[in-house]
Every structure is written in C-alpha cells, then in structure tokens.
Design a protein around this motif. Sequence first.
Motif, PDB file in Angstrom:
ATOM      1  N   TYR A 678       0.833  -1.204   0.000  1.00 53.12           N
ATOM      2  CA  TYR A 678       0.000   0.000   0.000  1.00 53.12           C
ATOM      3  C   TYR A 678       0.872   1.260   0.000  1.00 53.12           C
ATOM      4  N   SER A 679       0.278   2.333  -0.510  1.00 50.42           N
ATOM      5  CA  SER A 679       1.019   3.586  -0.670  1.00 50.42           C
ATOM      6  C   SER A 679       0.132   4.770  -0.278  1.00 50.42           C
ATOM      7  N   TRP A 680       0.566   5.966  -0.634  1.00 55.42           N
ATOM      8  CA  TRP A 680      -0.050   7.202  -0.161  1.00 55.42           C
ATOM      9  C   TRP A 680      -1.467   7.397  -0.690  1.00 55.42           C
ATOM     10  N   GLU A 681      -2.323   7.895   0.193  1.00 54.10           N
ATOM     11  CA  GLU A 681      -3.610   8.413  -0.229  1.00 54.10           C
ATOM     12  C   GLU A 681      -3.361   9.772  -0.884  1.00 54.10           C
ATOM     13  N   VAL A 682      -4.109  10.090  -1.944  1.00 50.29           N
ATOM     14  CA  VAL A 682      -3.865  11.319  -2.701  1.00 50.29           C
ATOM     15  C   VAL A 682      -5.141  12.154  -2.744  1.00 50.29           C
ATOM     16  N   ASN A 683      -4.985  13.439  -2.477  1.00 50.85           N
ATOM     17  CA  ASN A 683      -6.116  14.367  -2.497  1.00 50.85           C
ATOM     18  C   ASN A 683      -5.819  15.469  -3.510  1.00 50.85           C
ATOM     19  N   LYS A 684      -6.610  15.526  -4.582  1.00 52.90           N
ATOM     20  CA  LYS A 684      -6.457  16.557  -5.602  1.00 52.90           C
ATOM     21  C   LYS A 684      -7.483  17.660  -5.358  1.00 52.90           C
ATOM     22  N   LYS A 685      -6.988  18.902  -5.248  1.00 54.63           N
ATOM     23  CA  LYS A 685      -7.841  20.028  -4.875  1.00 54.63           C
ATOM     24  C   LYS A 685      -7.820  21.102  -5.961  1.00 54.63           C
ATOM     25  N   GLY A 686      -9.004  21.597  -6.298  1.00 54.14           N
ATOM     26  CA  GLY A 686      -9.120  22.704  -7.235  1.00 54.14           C
ATOM     27  C   GLY A 686     -10.088  23.749  -6.707  1.00 54.14           C
ATOM     28  N   GLU A 687      -9.823  25.024  -7.017  1.00 53.34           N
ATOM     29  CA  GLU A 687     -10.684  26.097  -6.532  1.00 53.34           C
ATOM     30  C   GLU A 687     -10.595  27.308  -7.455  1.00 53.34           C
ATOM     31  N   ILE A 688     -11.723  27.989  -7.612  1.00 55.88           N
ATOM     32  CA  ILE A 688     -11.760  29.305  -8.234  1.00 55.88           C
ATOM     33  C   ILE A 688     -12.524  30.227  -7.298  1.00 55.88           C
ATOM     34  N   GLN A 713      -7.703   5.184  -1.510  1.00 54.67           N
ATOM     35  CA  GLN A 713      -8.090   5.236  -0.096  1.00 54.67           C
ATOM     36  C   GLN A 713      -7.359   4.195   0.748  1.00 54.67           C
ATOM     37  N   LEU A 714      -6.777   4.672   1.837  1.00 56.99           N
ATOM     38  CA  LEU A 714      -6.114   3.802   2.798  1.00 56.99           C
ATOM     39  C   LEU A 714      -7.117   3.374   3.862  1.00 56.99           C
ATOM     40  N   VAL A 715      -7.353   2.073   3.965  1.00 60.56           N
ATOM     41  CA  VAL A 715      -8.315   1.567   4.944  1.00 60.56           C
ATOM     42  C   VAL A 715      -7.771   0.299   5.584  1.00 60.56           C
ATOM     43  N   GLY A 716      -8.362  -0.009   6.733  1.00 56.17           N
ATOM     44  CA  GLY A 716      -8.145  -1.324   7.299  1.00 56.17           C
ATOM     45  C   GLY A 716      -9.164  -2.258   6.670  1.00 56.17           C
TER      46      GLY A 716
END
Length: 982
Positions: A678-688, A713-716
């Motif tokens: 398993y590896s990193w959870e990633v969150n992509k954010k955009g805003e105007i 998603q990192l889960v048990g």
Amino acid sequence: MKFSYRQHLLRATLFLLGVFPLSGFCQQIIKGQVTGPQDLPIPGVNIQIQGANRGTTSNFEGEYQLVARKQDTLVFTYMGYAPQKVAVDEQTQINIQLQENENSLGDLVINAGYYQVKDRERTGNIAKITAEEIELQPLVSPLQALQGRMAGVEISSGTDTPGAAPTIRIRGQNSLRTEGNYPLYIIDGVPINSTPVESNTSLSFAGIDPLSTMNLSNIENIEVLKDADATAIYGSRGANGVILISTKKGEGQKGIQARLYSGISTVPNKLDLLNTQQYLKVRRQAFNNDGVEPDEFNAYDLLLWDQTRETDWQEEFLGGTANITDVSISAQGGNDRTHFRLNGAFHQQGTIYPADLQYQKITGGAHLDHRSKDEKFQLGLAINYGVDQNELLGDGVDFNTNAFTLSPNAPALYLDDGSLNWEEWGEAGLNNPLEGIFNTSTTRTHNLITSLNLSYEIAKGLEVKTNFGFTDFNSDEVVKMPQRSYNPAGMPLHRSLNTQSQRQSWIIEPQLNYQHQWGKLNLNALVGSTLQENQYDTFSVQGENYVAEALIGNLGAAESLINGVARNTQYRYQAVFARLGLDWDQKYYLNLTGRRDGSSRFAQGNRFANFGAIGAAWIFTEASFFEENMEWLSFGKFRGSYGTTGSDQIPDYGYLDAYEATQGPGGLYPTALANPQYSWEVNKKGEIALQLGFLKDRISLGASAYRNRSSNQLVGYPLPATTGFNSVQANLAATVENRGWEVEFSSDNIRKGNFRWQTSFNISFPKNELIRYPGLEQSPYANTYREGHPLNIALLYEYTGIDPETGYYSVKDQNEDGVLNQEDQVVIQDRTREYFGGINNSLSYKGISLQFLVQFVKQEGSFTSLFNSGFPENQLQEFSSTSATDHQISQTPEASLAYSRVVESDLVIDDASFIRLKTLNLSYSLPADWISPLGINQAKFFMTGQNLWTLTDYRGIDPDTPIGGLAFSGLRTFTTGLQVNF
C-alpha cells in the motif's frame, strides 16, 4: 528524558539571554493616537516598522506605544482606510488621522504557515479569526471558538464534557477512515498530533482533546488553510486542511493585563415527557390491548412502585448548575531590541450532573523575541505549558439516557445513608440505574509545546532560518471502581483501571528565504526541509481485589494485576519543500509550491511521494480601465488554485507482521498481517474564487467554488473471521469527492459619530459524494456506502404506515422474500449538512460594545427514542395518545420487533435544522480620564453568553447532535467579568 530536555532548554534560554541581554540598546519610545476622519479613535490599527517584522496595534482609545530608531518609518494600516507612512526622525509623539481609501481591502496580514502574505495578495483560501473573537468565550478547546465563524469549517463538540475532543471537518470528509480526516494542528510553527488521546472514561467515545491544555486568552490568531495553494506546502500533512494557532508575543505596549470572569452553565433544553398519571395510563392501556394480566414481573411499575410518586428525572440528572471561573494574567515588556511576554491562567468548571465532578486547568507560557543591533539576526522563543485535571465518571453511567427514559414513578435511587437502593430495584428484577455511580476517574494531563526560531540575513534579501520544536504530552488516568458501586448480590471486588499515555515529538526545519525586486517584478522564494520524529507510548493495566477502598488505584496494593497492555510506536517523517511567489506590478500574482514527503508508515519503495500546487490571482481593479469607469467597485480579484496533497494517517508498522507475547511463558501470537504494497492516499484540490470590495471597501464580498477528490483510499480492509485477523491495511480503488460553494460577506454598516455597526456573514454549501468504488457490492462495505451518495449516510427501511391488522409499525419488504434484512434497506438518508454558516454583528458606542453571533444549519437528523409506547420507559407526550392513524400501544414481542425495525426506517428522519444565538458579548470600558489617575490604562466590564437561544423543529434535545435525540453538545452559559490593563 523529559527532565533532561527541560534542563537543556533552560540552559539554552539563559545562554541566549546572556548573549543578547535585555538592556543596553537605547532607542526612542514613540507614543501617539490614531483617529479617523471625525477625530474618533480607531482601535486595532496595525502599526509596523517598515522593513522589520515587528510593530503593535492601537488600543480601544486609539493609543499606541512602541520603540523605534530615528531612521525608521512607521506604517499605519487599517481595513477601510488608506495606509500612511511617517518618518520617525526626532519625534516621540506621532498622532495620525487616517482617511478612507478605495483600495485598502486586504491590508490584513495572513499567516500562511511558512510565510506571511497580505490578504489582498493571497492566492490561496485562508480564513482567520483573532483574539477578540476567542479570548472571552467560556470554552476549554480553542477549536470550539470557530463554530459559525468560518466558511467551510464544521465543528461538532458531540458532548458537553470539558476536555473532550471536538470533531472538525474542513471542507468535508475525505477518507473512509474516521482517523484519516483529522486536520494538521500547528502551534507557533510546531506540528501537534491531532488524534484524540484514548480514554476509559465518559470521554471514551470522543477521546481527550490534545488542545484542551491551551490558554485561550494567550491565542493571538487562528488561521485555517483550506485549498491546495494554501496546504500543498505541508504535503501529506495538509490533506485535511491546516489549523495554525499563533500565541501572543510581547510586541506593543508594556504593562500587565489581568482578566477574571465567572459564571454558570445549565442544560440548554428539556423534553416534554409524560408525568406519572399519563405514564401509568399508557402502561395500563398496553396490558388491556394485549389481553395480558399484570403481575409483579411484567408490571412492577404498576404493582410494586408507588402510583403517586413523581420524579422529574431530567431535573434530577441534568438540572444542576455548573460553575465556571477563569483567571488570566499576562505581563509584557522589554527594550528596543528584546521584548517578552509572560502569561498564566487558571480555569475551573463544574458539572450539571448529580456527582462531584470538576475540570481544572492551569496554564503558563513565555514568549521572547530578540533582534540584533544590525537587524540581521532574529530570535523567537515560545514556551506553552498546560496542566489539567479532569474528574469524570467511569464509563458506564449514562445520566442522559436515564433522564429521559426512567419511569416517573420509579423508586428512589439512594437510601438515606447515601448508598444505592438495590432492594426496591431488585424486587422488580432490575439493577439500580446508577450502578457504577461511585466509580470515579481522574485524568491528569501535562502538555509542553516549545519552539525556537532563529534567522540571519546573509545578504540583502537573503535569509537563512531554522525552526526547532519539541512537544511532550503526558496523560495519566485512573478509574476507581469500588464495591459499593455494584449490586452486593454479585459479590463485586474493588477494582481499578490505570492508563498512561505519552506523546513526544521533535522537529527541525532549516529554510532559506530570498526576496528581490526587479522593476515591477517582485520575487519571493523559499526552500527548506523537515526532519520530524514522534514517539507514542501507552500502558494500561487492571488492578483487582484491593483490601480497602482508599487503596484503589495504588497498583502495589492490588491482589492481582490483569490485562496489562503496553504499546510503543515511533513515527519518522522527512521532507523537502519549496515555494516561489511572483508579483507583477501588484496586479498579477503567481504562487508555486512543492513538497517531497517521506514517511516511515510505508514500506521501502512506497515511502516517498511528491505533492505540489499552483495558485494565481489577478487584481483586476488595478487595471487602467477601472480607474474612471467603476468608482463604486473599490477592489476586485480573481484567484484560482490546483494541486495535490496526500495522507499517511494510518497506524504505524501496518506493512509488517505484528506479534504480541502470550499470557503464559515463552510464546508469541500474530496480531496483524503484513502488506508492503500500500502507498499514499492522494487528495487533488481545485478552486476558483472572486473577491470584491464596494464603496471604498465598506462592503466586501467573496465567493469560492471548490472540488476535492481523494483517491487510493487507505483503509483497514476487513477480513473473514476464518483468517484469524480482523483486517489488513490496504489501498482501495475508491474516490471520494467534496465540492461546494462558500460565500463570505462583511460590511461597515454605520460609521457615524461615536456609533459603529459592522456585520460579517458566511455560508457554505458542501456536497460529499462517493463517486467511485469498483466492486462495492461484493465488498465488506456493501451495507455502509453507496456510489453517488455521501459517506455519512444511513440505509433505512421504507416506512409503510400502521399495519391495519395488528396496529403495529410496518416497513416494506422490498424483494418480497418474507424476510426483512439489509437488502430491504433501500432508503438513503443524507446526514451531511445541506448548508451552514453564521452572522456576526459588532456594535459600539463610545465605551459600550456589543457583539453577537448567530449560527445556522440546514440538515436532516433522526429521532429514534421515546416513542416505544407501552413499554416500561417514559416517552414524549406527543406519542401518548392513540387514534386510527397511531400505532397500537402494546408490549408484545411482535410490537417490540416492529419498533426495532421502524427505528431503522425513514419514519425517524427528522428536520434537525436550527438557528442559534451562539455567542453574545456586552462590554463597557471606563473612560480614560476616570482610570488614568489610578495608573490604569484600560478597565472593562463584560458579560458573555453562550448557546443562549435555539430555534428548531427537531424533537430531540439538541439539533447540533441530531442522531438519536438524547445527546447534547453544549451548555447554556452566562459569565460576567472584568479586564484591567496597567
């Protein structure tokens, strides 16, 4: 370890004070007053020394004092007014009259973590509240002060118990794991573990708040970083937003400030329940309807208990008054090069429950700042230390539930000698509802947070800087369970549960800052690295069969020790980060941030990940075509950002096989399966976003639209019982999206003579959605989530009304297989908030000031209690009568089964929207000519109210905790106090 560290810290502090003494540099003391166009004093004006990161603010009378050199220039800035610069020269008295300005929006300086930026120039989304909004609120946790004041920030206490960790969500829930949604806390540049500390008391559900030992009167600002541009520089730690807490420094006027307030708290609401005669009527009707003859077993409340006795259990259990006392004192001073601030506070809070419980907190802190004579070297030292003691009930006694469900004619709970009444309750085949009432818990917490910042200007515009931080959090909890808490028929023993937890961390962050201007181009560059280590140790053990109650908790006096558990984990983190900020002609702004993170929570090959963001802004009102054509629009800015952050908020060592020792000698047994993939959870954010200022910035309006997607998603991951393990850490190919709108508005409504009225408003429209989860139907989460819906949902039966044959509640068998189970729960209830926000007003006239905040929420909740008519527990009056459309009053097994199903149906959905007068503060400052002869700079009386009034249709006791109906999160509080500045 901790004593050695503190000794070294003390020696280092004394050394620094010896190298950089508090006296010896002679400069001018500058005093003055800041007024407006009508010669009215302006409080809160920012006075900075140009080119230096120091200054002060004006007090309520517009007065200020600072130390400056002859060659310095003072810069006066205030929202809505034109900035002014004044050369010091030989002056010691500088009075300034500010004029309204069309382009003053955003002179407010915002802390962006590793750097600072003016509000008008920021490209990211950063919200801020100041000390004036925090320090007078009668709260334990500083996070509770954010409720209703910030767009996109949801705070829920969940309990009225002081010291409990509130739940905070910044723009929604990103992770499927509860523990994967905590934001990053940073205090004076030092990251704090935001995970609540485990407890075995009535705090077991919420956990202990790691910020509970902070002194609210010592907080200068709280900034919340929300979008990618603001959070990406924190990399994986900023996935769920960042909360920056800055404590007060010694800048500004010298002197001593003392504040005292005292007050009371009471339960905010009561429910309209049946009285004894109404209750007995319903109970007799149930037996009549069922054709069952009452006896002492099934009708103890009708045959054994007094038919005329009546107890208001809400008043009995929740009708107490909790006293609150808070005392704080601070002193600040120094000279032209060195200034300091010392502070201390004491907070005490009682309970509304019928038990001798109390929360106490003592805090102390120091802040030291020093600049060398040539202005090249700067030092900042901050020490915050807090100790609290929380006396709670042991986990088990539920005053809330008993207050609403006990029969009004139930017998006394205590005997005349103060012991529990077991006999009368035992005759009915029941345990005393207060079983465990003599169990007590004492939780003592010690929290040390220190930071040391060193910087040196190598060359013009080039600065090297290093931040050092150390934290030490200790929690010692003892739950005492004496024999007299339990039914003597069970031959109970004196027992205890002892738990100790310690969190230690250190961090080092060297940085290099460069600033230069070429004509219209201004460049700010930052590069740095982070080295951090966290150590978490916990130990718990149960002691049994103490020979005397007085010895409970002393493990050496226990006959036996059982269930001993010790855990030790270590977390290491390292990163490199960089920022490049570009500004062209103060019109166009570009902000580039990047970070490479490494975490010990991943196996080799997956430990490092890259995160970054780009933010841009255009102040279009600086364009030439706006100068003459649109005078009514004083400020306008477009901004936008996009980037990625990550998350490693998972247990340590999850990629390794884990073993524990067996109870017997010489054995190990496996407790966790390895998964190095398993590896990193990633969150992509955009805003105007769009920011506008109207009528010389008398009116400000901001609107933001955002979309965040969290994937990998990192889960048990739950495993079948046949594997021998509950779960294994893994990545799921699920994607969670949070999107929405945020609107912020502020206006200077009236500014005439001595009267001023200001308003601020914020509203958020969040939307959470599980947009993708391949194989959800076959996964262990098939009955928890639904694609296309929020994570916070309830899967319910469809209520079909009263069965005409039985008179019982009925729900629909969707697949008509004759069995009601999870496959028939097709109604999806969205439990997220549709919108929320707050309206804050501030009015002042001469020395009188009034501020009040109204919080509002639009949401659905559920009411699942107090309508099980016919059974031996109380209920709401509205469910007591029967008619053709009401269910049959009955206590048969069939009626009970029907009730258990209907509480999982859409019948229980209730409108939990509310409007609440969250805070109100009224103060009066005595005129200066009254108090100056006494050597007092300011004297202010104030009154504060919290949770004063709520408008709602929710049938439960508190719409802020809208699941079930019997919980409440905040008490109604009134305090009065006095503040004196010398």
